[in-house]
Design a protein around this motif. Sequence first.
Motif, PDB file in Angstrom:
ATOM      1  N   GLY A 100       0.841  -1.202   0.000  1.00  0.00           N
ATOM      2  CA  GLY A 100       0.000   0.000   0.000  1.00  0.00           C
ATOM      3  C   GLY A 100       0.871   1.246   0.000  1.00  0.00           C
ATOM      4  N   SER A 101       0.333   2.355  -0.490  1.00  0.00           N
ATOM      5  CA  SER A 101       1.134   3.584  -0.427  1.00  0.00           C
ATOM      6  C   SER A 101       1.272   4.035   1.019  1.00  0.00           C
ATOM      7  CB  SER A 101       0.545   4.689  -1.303  1.00  0.00           C
ATOM      8  OG  SER A 101      -0.823   4.844  -1.063  1.00  0.00           O
ATOM      9  N   GLN A 102       0.422   3.493   1.895  1.00  0.00           N
ATOM     10  CA  GLN A 102       0.554   3.797   3.317  1.00  0.00           C
ATOM     11  C   GLN A 102       1.950   3.419   3.823  1.00  0.00           C
ATOM     12  OE1 GLN A 102      -1.777   5.403   5.091  1.00  0.00           O
ATOM     13  NE2 GLN A 102      -0.446   5.416   6.861  1.00  0.00           N
ATOM     14  N   GLY A 104       4.549   3.281   2.010  1.00  0.00           N
ATOM     15  CA  GLY A 104       5.445   4.249   1.380  1.00  0.00           C
ATOM     16  C   GLY A 104       5.566   5.512   2.220  1.00  0.00           C
ATOM     17  N   LEU A 105       4.466   5.944   2.800  1.00  0.00           N
ATOM     18  CA  LEU A 105       4.481   7.152   3.635  1.00  0.00           C
ATOM     19  C   LEU A 105       5.348   6.934   4.876  1.00  0.00           C
ATOM     20  CD1 LEU A 105       0.693   8.119   3.435  1.00  0.00           C
ATOM     21  CD2 LEU A 105       2.613   9.416   2.494  1.00  0.00           C
ATOM     22  N   TYR A 106       5.212   5.767   5.455  1.00  0.00           N
ATOM     23  CA  TYR A 106       6.005   5.455   6.649  1.00  0.00           C
ATOM     24  C   TYR A 106       7.502   5.436   6.312  1.00  0.00           C
ATOM     25  CZ  TYR A 106       7.366   3.274  11.026  1.00  0.00           C
ATOM     26  OH  TYR A 106       7.958   3.040  12.242  1.00  0.00           O
ATOM     27  N   THR A 125      -5.028  17.582   6.051  1.00  0.00           N
ATOM     28  CA  THR A 125      -4.319  16.580   5.265  1.00  0.00           C
ATOM     29  C   THR A 125      -4.830  15.169   5.559  1.00  0.00           C
ATOM     30  OG1 THR A 125      -2.108  15.817   4.581  1.00  0.00           O
ATOM     31  CG2 THR A 125      -2.417  16.247   6.922  1.00  0.00           C
ATOM     32  N   TYR A 126      -4.311  14.208   4.806  1.00  0.00           N
ATOM     33  CA  TYR A 126      -4.741  12.805   4.909  1.00  0.00           C
ATOM     34  C   TYR A 126      -4.409  12.228   6.291  1.00  0.00           C
ATOM     35  CZ  TYR A 126      -4.305   7.740   4.154  1.00  0.00           C
ATOM     36  OH  TYR A 126      -4.377   6.378   4.275  1.00  0.00           O
ATOM     37  N   VAL A 127      -5.410  11.669   6.928  1.00  0.00           N
ATOM     38  CA  VAL A 127      -5.261  11.200   8.310  1.00  0.00           C
ATOM     39  C   VAL A 127      -4.229  10.062   8.418  1.00  0.00           C
ATOM     40  CG1 VAL A 127      -7.269   9.659   8.132  1.00  0.00           C
ATOM     41  CG2 VAL A 127      -6.602  10.487  10.346  1.00  0.00           C
ATOM     42  N   ILE A 172       8.075  18.417   1.888  1.00  0.00           N
ATOM     43  CA  ILE A 172       6.743  19.011   1.719  1.00  0.00           C
ATOM     44  C   ILE A 172       5.843  17.913   1.165  1.00  0.00           C
ATOM     45  CG2 ILE A 172       5.382  20.769   0.501  1.00  0.00           C
ATOM     46  CD1 ILE A 172       8.147  22.262   0.073  1.00  0.00           C
ATOM     47  N   TYR A 173       4.752  17.609   1.878  1.00  0.00           N
ATOM     48  CA  TYR A 173       3.859  16.519   1.475  1.00  0.00           C
ATOM     49  C   TYR A 173       2.550  17.094   0.950  1.00  0.00           C
ATOM     50  CZ  TYR A 173       0.439  12.742   2.070  1.00  0.00           C
ATOM     51  OH  TYR A 173      -0.558  11.830   1.871  1.00  0.00           O
ATOM     52  N   VAL A 174       2.225  16.791  -0.306  1.00  0.00           N
ATOM     53  CA  VAL A 174       0.960  17.282  -0.870  1.00  0.00           C
ATOM     54  C   VAL A 174       0.199  16.179  -1.603  1.00  0.00           C
ATOM     55  CG1 VAL A 174       1.591  19.728  -1.146  1.00  0.00           C
ATOM     56  CG2 VAL A 174       2.170  18.112  -2.959  1.00  0.00           C
ATOM     57  N   ILE A 175      -1.111  16.349  -1.633  1.00  0.00           N
ATOM     58  CA  ILE A 175      -2.000  15.478  -2.414  1.00  0.00           C
ATOM     59  C   ILE A 175      -2.688  16.433  -3.395  1.00  0.00           C
ATOM     60  CG2 ILE A 175      -3.887  13.765  -2.269  1.00  0.00           C
ATOM     61  CD1 ILE A 175      -3.269  14.035   0.922  1.00  0.00           C
ATOM     62  N   PRO A 176      -2.032  16.732  -4.503  1.00  0.00           N
ATOM     63  CA  PRO A 176      -2.518  17.865  -5.310  1.00  0.00           C
ATOM     64  C   PRO A 176      -3.769  17.580  -6.127  1.00  0.00           C
ATOM     65  CG  PRO A 176      -0.520  16.953  -6.260  1.00  0.00           C
ATOM     66  CD  PRO A 176      -0.756  16.207  -4.991  1.00  0.00           C
ATOM     67  N   ASN A 209      -0.586  10.546  -4.885  1.00  0.00           N
ATOM     68  CA  ASN A 209      -1.624  10.646  -5.929  1.00  0.00           C
ATOM     69  C   ASN A 209      -2.476   9.376  -6.075  1.00  0.00           C
ATOM     70  OD1 ASN A 209      -3.095  11.721  -8.038  1.00  0.00           O
ATOM     71  ND2 ASN A 209      -1.564  11.194  -9.590  1.00  0.00           N
ATOM     72  N   PRO A 210      -3.249   9.036  -5.041  1.00  0.00           N
ATOM     73  CA  PRO A 210      -4.055   7.812  -5.164  1.00  0.00           C
ATOM     74  C   PRO A 210      -5.308   7.980  -6.022  1.00  0.00           C
ATOM     75  CG  PRO A 210      -4.307   8.765  -2.966  1.00  0.00           C
ATOM     76  CD  PRO A 210      -3.359   9.646  -3.701  1.00  0.00           C
ATOM     77  N   TYR A 211      -5.690   9.244  -6.306  1.00  0.00           N
ATOM     78  CA  TYR A 211      -6.984   9.464  -6.966  1.00  0.00           C
ATOM     79  C   TYR A 211      -6.889  10.017  -8.381  1.00  0.00           C
ATOM     80  CZ  TYR A 211      -8.149   8.945  -2.101  1.00  0.00           C
ATOM     81  OH  TYR A 211      -8.236   8.449  -0.833  1.00  0.00           O
ATOM     82  N   GLY A 212      -5.672  10.306  -8.832  1.00  0.00           N
ATOM     83  CA  GLY A 212      -5.482  10.986 -10.117  1.00  0.00           C
ATOM     84  C   GLY A 212      -6.145  10.269 -11.292  1.00  0.00           C
ATOM     85  N   PHE A 239      -2.617   0.757  -6.123  1.00  0.00           N
ATOM     86  CA  PHE A 239      -3.622  -0.032  -6.848  1.00  0.00           C
ATOM     87  C   PHE A 239      -4.949  -0.091  -6.083  1.00  0.00           C
ATOM     88  CE2 PHE A 239       0.226  -1.686  -8.871  1.00  0.00           C
ATOM     89  CZ  PHE A 239      -0.173  -1.733 -10.199  1.00  0.00           C
ATOM     90  N   SER A 240      -4.981   0.555  -4.906  1.00  0.00           N
ATOM     91  CA  SER A 240      -6.145   0.379  -4.029  1.00  0.00           C
ATOM     92  C   SER A 240      -7.453   0.869  -4.643  1.00  0.00           C
ATOM     93  CB  SER A 240      -5.921   1.125  -2.711  1.00  0.00           C
ATOM     94  OG  SER A 240      -4.939   0.454  -1.965  1.00  0.00           O
ATOM     95  N   LYS A 241      -7.407   1.944  -5.421  1.00  0.00           N
ATOM     96  CA  LYS A 241      -8.655   2.529  -5.912  1.00  0.00           C
ATOM     97  C   LYS A 241      -8.972   2.114  -7.350  1.00  0.00           C
ATOM     98  CE  LYS A 241      -7.563   4.878  -2.212  1.00  0.00           C
ATOM     99  NZ  LYS A 241      -8.086   4.683  -0.886  1.00  0.00           N
ATOM    100  N   VAL A 242      -8.043   1.387  -7.979  1.00  0.00           N
ATOM    101  CA  VAL A 242      -8.282   0.985  -9.367  1.00  0.00           C
ATOM    102  C   VAL A 242      -8.123  -0.527  -9.562  1.00  0.00           C
ATOM    103  CG1 VAL A 242      -7.722   3.207 -10.433  1.00  0.00           C
ATOM    104  CG2 VAL A 242      -5.881   1.587  -9.933  1.00  0.00           C
TER     105      VAL A 242
END
Length: 401
Positions: A100-102, A104-106, A125-127, A172-176, A209-212, A239-242
């Motif tokens: 998961g990208s989770q 990746g964040l860690y 921001t994302y919880v 800098i962490y963004v979900i643009p 970018n999980p939703y792009g 791959f979680s959302k697709v």
Amino acid sequence: MKFNFSDSVLGMKPSEIRELNKMASTPGLISLGGGMPSPETFPKKDLEDIMNYVMENYADLALQYGNTLGNDSAREVIADMLKKTEGIQAASKNIIINSGSQQGLYELATVLANPGDTIITEEPTYVGAVSAFSANQLRMEGVEMDQQGMIVEGLEGTIRKLMGDGRKPRFIYVIPTFQNPTGYTMPEERRKVLIEISETYNIPLVEDNPYGQLRYYGKNVDSIRSMKNGENTIYLGTFSKVMTPGLRLGYTIAPDEVMEKFNLIKQALDLATNSFSQYVAMEYVKRGVIYRQIEENKKIYKVKRDRMVSALREYMDGVARWSEPEGGMFVWATLNGNIDTRMMREQAMRNGVAYVSGQAFTTNNTQKSSMRLNFTFGSVEQIEEGIKRIRKTVDSYIEKH
Ligand SMILES: Cc1ncc(COP(=O)(O)O)c(C=O)c1O
């Protein structure tokens, strides 16, 4: 036995979303709270065929430990997919496949910062990012957003102030794109400024970018990683959302020297990501099922997004304002009159509807009157009824307070 816990775990707060997931099975409760995809988007038949194929042809490898950075062919397939869907040019050696990208964040937090260091996020921001960063004892400085995402003018001021205090931000962490929780998308001009700021101050930029791939309206905005001078951006995808979140597959793109460090930390975390999932995803992309599924998901979610927006217009006019996102999974609604959505949550649950309060996403204790509403999980009928129940809750809450 008296257990003494680490500072890192003692500094973490239980997530409102986890609590919510526990409640999700309460009979009659409509949950607009979680961030789950709809099971109707899971490509069950295709996955069944692919899993059988993998077992018949690759069982010895798919059931074995794999390479730490990910299966080499899967990394190539992901690089190829990202060219098609995001216009991102990345070599497979610059991709790590994660649980998961989770994860990746860690990894990012562990590799790029020390406990006590400061990083910059959007506010709100994302919880899950807050949780990954808190677990690494990072301090988060949120930069305010408007409907166009992070206000980049504010970013520069924040960086200077932090540097003046000897707290130069580590990244800098963004979900643009279709941000979680707001649904806002940052236009190209601001993305350019972000790249410039990152270069000028030598602060790594992280694009999540999980939703792009899930755009229902409007013109595509290029991902930061695919833009001119965006090659140093660290990019997270999933791959979680697709496909399905259950197979737990995400990926990070990063420059060579960062990959070396990811390799070290990934060995400590789990040696390697689930081999079987990687074989399945590889085949899912190679057969082109993913591209068909993305189109299918967009069709399903567009209808649900529209129903949520029309229900908000019908039932919440005059008591709230809300985002009308062009993609993704969430609407961000803010109630008029300083109503505390966390305080109101219990009443909402009693009325049979759940949402996540704005405070779950804050880095600085604001967002008290906001709530995140998910439109992908419930049926259109549930979405409409859920919004109706929120209105009813607001009315009775106002009466009592
Ligand atoms: C912004 C953002 N990043 C990362 C994730 C984690 O996704 P996963 O670990 O399933 O890839 C999510 C999931 O909702 C998200 O919204």
